[in-house]
Scaffold this motif. Structure first.
Motif, PDB file in Angstrom:
ATOM      1  N   ALA A  10       7.290   6.168   0.510  1.00  0.00           N
ATOM      2  CA  ALA A  10       6.829   4.871   1.043  1.00  0.00           C
ATOM      3  C   ALA A  10       7.109   4.763   2.538  1.00  0.00           C
ATOM      4  O   ALA A  10       6.243   4.356   3.321  1.00  0.00           O
ATOM      5  CB  ALA A  10       7.497   3.723   0.285  1.00  0.00           C
ATOM      6  N   LEU A  11       8.317   5.138   2.948  1.00  0.00           N
ATOM      7  CA  LEU A  11       8.662   5.039   4.376  1.00  0.00           C
ATOM      8  C   LEU A  11       7.718   5.889   5.221  1.00  0.00           C
ATOM      9  O   LEU A  11       7.305   5.484   6.308  1.00  0.00           O
ATOM     10  CB  LEU A  11      10.112   5.464   4.614  1.00  0.00           C
ATOM     11  CG  LEU A  11      11.203   4.573   4.013  1.00  0.00           C
ATOM     12  CD1 LEU A  11      12.583   5.174   4.277  1.00  0.00           C
ATOM     13  CD2 LEU A  11      11.137   3.146   4.550  1.00  0.00           C
ATOM     14  N   LYS A  12       7.379   7.082   4.702  1.00  0.00           N
ATOM     15  CA  LYS A  12       6.500   7.977   5.442  1.00  0.00           C
ATOM     16  C   LYS A  12       5.082   7.402   5.547  1.00  0.00           C
ATOM     17  O   LYS A  12       4.404   7.602   6.545  1.00  0.00           O
ATOM     18  CB  LYS A  12       6.481   9.357   4.765  1.00  0.00           C
ATOM     19  CG  LYS A  12       6.363  10.506   5.755  1.00  0.00           C
ATOM     20  CD  LYS A  12       6.650  11.841   5.113  1.00  0.00           C
ATOM     21  CE  LYS A  12       8.149  12.082   4.884  1.00  0.00           C
ATOM     22  NZ  LYS A  12       8.427  13.340   4.149  1.00  0.00           N
ATOM     23  N   GLU A  13       4.630   6.697   4.520  1.00  0.00           N
ATOM     24  CA  GLU A  13       3.273   6.129   4.522  1.00  0.00           C
ATOM     25  C   GLU A  13       3.112   4.987   5.526  1.00  0.00           C
ATOM     26  O   GLU A  13       1.996   4.652   5.923  1.00  0.00           O
ATOM     27  CB  GLU A  13       2.921   5.588   3.125  1.00  0.00           C
ATOM     28  CG  GLU A  13       2.660   6.645   2.085  1.00  0.00           C
ATOM     29  CD  GLU A  13       1.365   7.417   2.337  1.00  0.00           C
ATOM     30  OE1 GLU A  13       0.393   6.786   2.819  1.00  0.00           O
ATOM     31  OE2 GLU A  13       1.342   8.633   2.087  1.00  0.00           O
ATOM     32  N   MET A  26       0.832  -1.199   0.000  1.00  0.00           N
ATOM     33  CA  MET A  26       0.000   0.000   0.000  1.00  0.00           C
ATOM     34  C   MET A  26       0.880   1.268   0.000  1.00  0.00           C
ATOM     35  O   MET A  26       0.587   2.243  -0.682  1.00  0.00           O
ATOM     36  CB  MET A  26      -0.916   0.001   1.225  1.00  0.00           C
ATOM     37  CG  MET A  26      -2.028  -1.033   1.168  1.00  0.00           C
ATOM     38  SD  MET A  26      -3.246  -0.629  -0.121  1.00  0.00           S
ATOM     39  CE  MET A  26      -4.204  -2.146  -0.212  1.00  0.00           C
ATOM     40  N   ALA A  27       1.959   1.231   0.783  1.00  0.00           N
ATOM     41  CA  ALA A  27       2.872   2.384   0.835  1.00  0.00           C
ATOM     42  C   ALA A  27       3.564   2.585  -0.510  1.00  0.00           C
ATOM     43  O   ALA A  27       3.757   3.722  -0.967  1.00  0.00           O
ATOM     44  CB  ALA A  27       3.904   2.179   1.945  1.00  0.00           C
ATOM     45  N   ALA A  28       3.910   1.468  -1.160  1.00  0.00           N
ATOM     46  CA  ALA A  28       4.552   1.568  -2.477  1.00  0.00           C
ATOM     47  C   ALA A  28       3.563   2.102  -3.509  1.00  0.00           C
ATOM     48  O   ALA A  28       3.952   2.836  -4.432  1.00  0.00           O
ATOM     49  CB  ALA A  28       5.095   0.202  -2.899  1.00  0.00           C
ATOM     50  N   ASP A  29       2.291   1.752  -3.368  1.00  0.00           N
ATOM     51  CA  ASP A  29       1.254   2.325  -4.237  1.00  0.00           C
ATOM     52  C   ASP A  29       1.290   3.855  -4.185  1.00  0.00           C
ATOM     53  O   ASP A  29       1.262   4.531  -5.214  1.00  0.00           O
ATOM     54  CB  ASP A  29      -0.138   1.846  -3.785  1.00  0.00           C
ATOM     55  CG  ASP A  29      -0.673   0.704  -4.646  1.00  0.00           C
ATOM     56  OD1 ASP A  29       0.074   0.200  -5.516  1.00  0.00           O
ATOM     57  OD2 ASP A  29      -1.836   0.302  -4.444  1.00  0.00           O
ATOM     58  N   ALA A  73      10.766   8.243  -4.105  1.00  0.00           N
ATOM     59  CA  ALA A  73       9.730   7.207  -3.976  1.00  0.00           C
ATOM     60  C   ALA A  73       9.903   6.421  -2.681  1.00  0.00           C
ATOM     61  O   ALA A  73       8.937   6.138  -1.966  1.00  0.00           O
ATOM     62  CB  ALA A  73       9.776   6.267  -5.181  1.00  0.00           C
ATOM     63  N   VAL A  74      11.136   6.088  -2.362  1.00  0.00           N
ATOM     64  CA  VAL A  74      11.395   5.341  -1.123  1.00  0.00           C
ATOM     65  C   VAL A  74      11.028   6.198   0.086  1.00  0.00           C
ATOM     66  O   VAL A  74      10.422   5.709   1.059  1.00  0.00           O
ATOM     67  CB  VAL A  74      12.862   4.862  -1.066  1.00  0.00           C
ATOM     68  CG1 VAL A  74      13.187   4.272   0.297  1.00  0.00           C
ATOM     69  CG2 VAL A  74      13.130   3.852  -2.181  1.00  0.00           C
ATOM     70  N   ALA A 113       3.776   5.665  -3.231  1.00  0.00           N
ATOM     71  CA  ALA A 113       5.086   6.137  -3.724  1.00  0.00           C
ATOM     72  C   ALA A 113       5.092   6.270  -5.241  1.00  0.00           C
ATOM     73  O   ALA A 113       5.582   7.261  -5.789  1.00  0.00           O
ATOM     74  CB  ALA A 113       6.187   5.183  -3.257  1.00  0.00           C
ATOM     75  N   VAL A 114       4.525   5.300  -5.933  1.00  0.00           N
ATOM     76  CA  VAL A 114       4.537   5.390  -7.408  1.00  0.00           C
ATOM     77  C   VAL A 114       3.527   6.412  -7.914  1.00  0.00           C
ATOM     78  O   VAL A 114       3.733   7.013  -8.972  1.00  0.00           O
ATOM     79  CB  VAL A 114       4.317   4.023  -8.107  1.00  0.00           C
ATOM     80  CG1 VAL A 114       5.522   3.110  -7.872  1.00  0.00           C
ATOM     81  CG2 VAL A 114       3.038   3.347  -7.655  1.00  0.00           C
ATOM     82  N   LYS A 115       2.453   6.628  -7.136  1.00  0.00           N
ATOM     83  CA  LYS A 115       1.518   7.688  -7.525  1.00  0.00           C
ATOM     84  C   LYS A 115       2.195   9.058  -7.464  1.00  0.00           C
ATOM     85  O   LYS A 115       1.912   9.942  -8.271  1.00  0.00           O
ATOM     86  CB  LYS A 115       0.309   7.715  -6.564  1.00  0.00           C
ATOM     87  CG  LYS A 115      -0.756   6.671  -6.808  1.00  0.00           C
ATOM     88  CD  LYS A 115      -1.870   6.810  -5.734  1.00  0.00           C
ATOM     89  CE  LYS A 115      -2.720   5.550  -5.647  1.00  0.00           C
ATOM     90  NZ  LYS A 115      -3.612   5.577  -4.462  1.00  0.00           N
ATOM     91  N   ALA A 116       3.092   9.226  -6.479  1.00  0.00           N
ATOM     92  CA  ALA A 116       3.662  10.542  -6.196  1.00  0.00           C
ATOM     93  C   ALA A 116       4.949  10.825  -6.958  1.00  0.00           C
ATOM     94  O   ALA A 116       5.462  11.942  -6.922  1.00  0.00           O
ATOM     95  CB  ALA A 116       3.927  10.665  -4.694  1.00  0.00           C
ATOM     96  N   THR A 117       5.482   9.832  -7.642  1.00  0.00           N
ATOM     97  CA  THR A 117       6.807  10.002  -8.265  1.00  0.00           C
ATOM     98  C   THR A 117       6.833   9.347  -9.643  1.00  0.00           C
ATOM     99  O   THR A 117       5.922   8.613 -10.005  1.00  0.00           O
ATOM    100  CB  THR A 117       7.907   9.320  -7.415  1.00  0.00           C
ATOM    101  OG1 THR A 117       7.587   7.919  -7.312  1.00  0.00           O
ATOM    102  CG2 THR A 117       8.016   9.937  -6.028  1.00  0.00           C
ATOM    103  N   ASN A 118       7.901   9.608 -10.321  1.00  0.00           N
ATOM    104  CA  ASN A 118       8.081   9.052 -11.662  1.00  0.00           C
ATOM    105  C   ASN A 118       8.842   7.723 -11.581  1.00  0.00           C
ATOM    106  O   ASN A 118       9.993   7.623 -11.987  1.00  0.00           O
ATOM    107  CB  ASN A 118       8.826  10.087 -12.510  1.00  0.00           C
ATOM    108  CG  ASN A 118       8.791   9.713 -13.974  1.00  0.00           C
ATOM    109  OD1 ASN A 118       7.951   8.917 -14.403  1.00  0.00           O
ATOM    110  ND2 ASN A 118       9.720  10.284 -14.731  1.00  0.00           N
TER     111      ASN A 118
END
Lengths: 232, 232, 232
Positions: free
Chosen positions: C106-109, C57-60, C102-103, C62-67
């Motif tokens: 994700a860590l923040k999420e 879910m956190a990686a989801d 992106a990382v 991350a990819v929404k927010a970054t390229n």
């Protein structure tokens, strides 16, 4: 310490972090995705963190005593940080009261079937014996129905291997299955064999394996303890 | 604290919850079910809860020093609740005294080969190095016989991946294998690479990976400790 | 307690024994052995001992927010002696600053996405929900992009199975995947289902599963605790 539950699916709990559950009428799409036979809508569930052999033996008694079938036996890599499996056994019935009764029987049997599980920090022995194998032992290992059947498992795996050799040399038994970390287990640190034959021979072999196993496990520094009361 | 055993199969114990065993003449049916080559009746067993690389390196020394062969290497998912493997290594010999001697050599080597295993609550590093790979490294990873060989493993797997990248960039070494949770491991939380090349290059790469790994593991909150005494 | 690192690959740490890392330009031979697409040289790594759903879910996010793209998701058998997975997620970018960003996202999420992970000695519940599934959920489970998506997991596996049944019966949701100790997991002691549908329906199903799961887990003797703060 365990609290009763108002959830209708709840049946009970038992040794080995075991929980018994039923579902009266499994959801259609879930049922399909699980790959269950369409004729079974009611299922009984025996699920544990610790132990697989004792649960399979308990399920054998449950199907003998009730109008149910064993439909899947899965073995996670678990034992709560230990070296072995846990278990997830699904029984099926046409009527949910049969499924519930089967789960109750299995939960009650576990105190006995855990009697020859011996645990210490370095590993464990898990010995199981029945004079008459039933549908759970057949499903899990291909045990011949109605014949004496034994399961010999130990961790670390090397101890299980020496126990297996001892069992085979002790009496005239037939080797049904051999499993090791690389094949036939969920990568547990065990060697597991199953044997069949005359009931005296199987029992004698299991006992001989147990004596060797206990002695070897002691060399690793602790005294392995039975989790309940030895029955074999 | 460990108690000696009267069981003839017992050889000894060592670090990593390791037990060494022999079977002079493996039972015929067990032997067949295990799929062992018919010419080997005597086997030596090195079985552990913790560590795989150190045991493979120790087995390398054992086969160099004795008239034995490595016949199977299996790696359970274990480490007693940790993130890595354990090991089950079977050596074979025509004579049981050779098998026993090989197991003794391996047990004695483990104090050294565990020197670059570093453990803390969040994970571990497991580094192994030999100037001359032998039959155990070949069996487990396809290491080229007689050449320098290194194993670089760490958990959590992401740290192992950065260590792998560092190792490859440090010196002119050849990548032999890459394993990760989804392929090549027993679902451990590790990235594991093996490398070969000139002995200086391999050693330098392993050391560089170790330094990066120790630094990264520290960021997770503890100081990883060597289980014995670093040797690389 | 965690110490900063001077290693350039280090990004940060988070709950669940999670470490975030980047590699600006993965070594050519390592890249090839890993089977990564040649166009990605920069990777971001999210690696954890505990948790897989929360990291996906956190990686989801991350990819929404970054390229970036999600290139591999692997799930070791871990949870530090518990009954579930850990995770190793690799994101790729053309530029290392995108991978790093992106990382970081994700860590923040993770503090949020760990909110519906409930743990006690006997087992755990791991519930995840997003109103809009992205590339990580698609990669891991085949979630339909942009639709509401939920992950329902519990150990011991039998509790997960009853939760799955409850979820399916609660609202009009579609079952995407079913996983159990024997198939679709790394032999964890879990049943895991994923569901999609209208956001209200998915949310309602996840909540109903959670209530049943908490009640059943309590029967095993302890009160399961959220690791952070429930968000679903």
């Amino acid at each position: 310490m365990n609290t009763p539950s108002k959830i209708t699916e709840f049946v009970g709990t038992a040794i080995g972090d075991t929980i018994g559950l039923v579902i009266a009428n499994v959801d259609y799409f879930l049922h399909e995705k699980m790959g269950l036979d369409k004729k079974y809508r009611s299922i009984g569930i025996i699920s544990s963190r610790i132990g697989a052999g004792p649960h399979i033996m308990a399920a054998d008694e449950a199907v003998k005593a009730t109008n149910t079938e064993v439909i899947t036996i899965e073995m996670p890599r678990d034992t709560k940080g230990g070296a072995g499996h846990g278990s997830l056994i699904i029984l099926a019935a046409e009527d949910v009261s049969d499924a519930r009764r089967a789960v109750e029987v299995a939960l009650k049997e576990l105190d006995r079937t855990f009697g020859d599980v011996y645990v210490c920090d370095s590993g464990h022995l898990e010995l199981s014996y029945t004079a008459r194998a039933s549908l759970a032992s057949e499903k899990a290992f291909g045990a011949p129905l109605g014949k004496a059947f034994g399961i010999i498992a130990s961790a670390p795996a090397g101890i299980g291997l020496v126990m297996a050799d001892t069992a085979m040399k002790t009496a005239n038994v037939e080797l049904v299955t051999y499993a090791s970390p690389g094949a036939g287990t969920a990568h547990t640190n065990e060697v597991i064999i199953t044997i069949t034959g005359d009931s005296d021979a199987v029992r004698q072999s299991v006992i001989a394996a147990r004596e060797v196993g206990l002695s070897l496990l002691k060399t690793m520094g602790q005294e392995p303890q039975s989790l309940t009361k030895p029955y074999i």
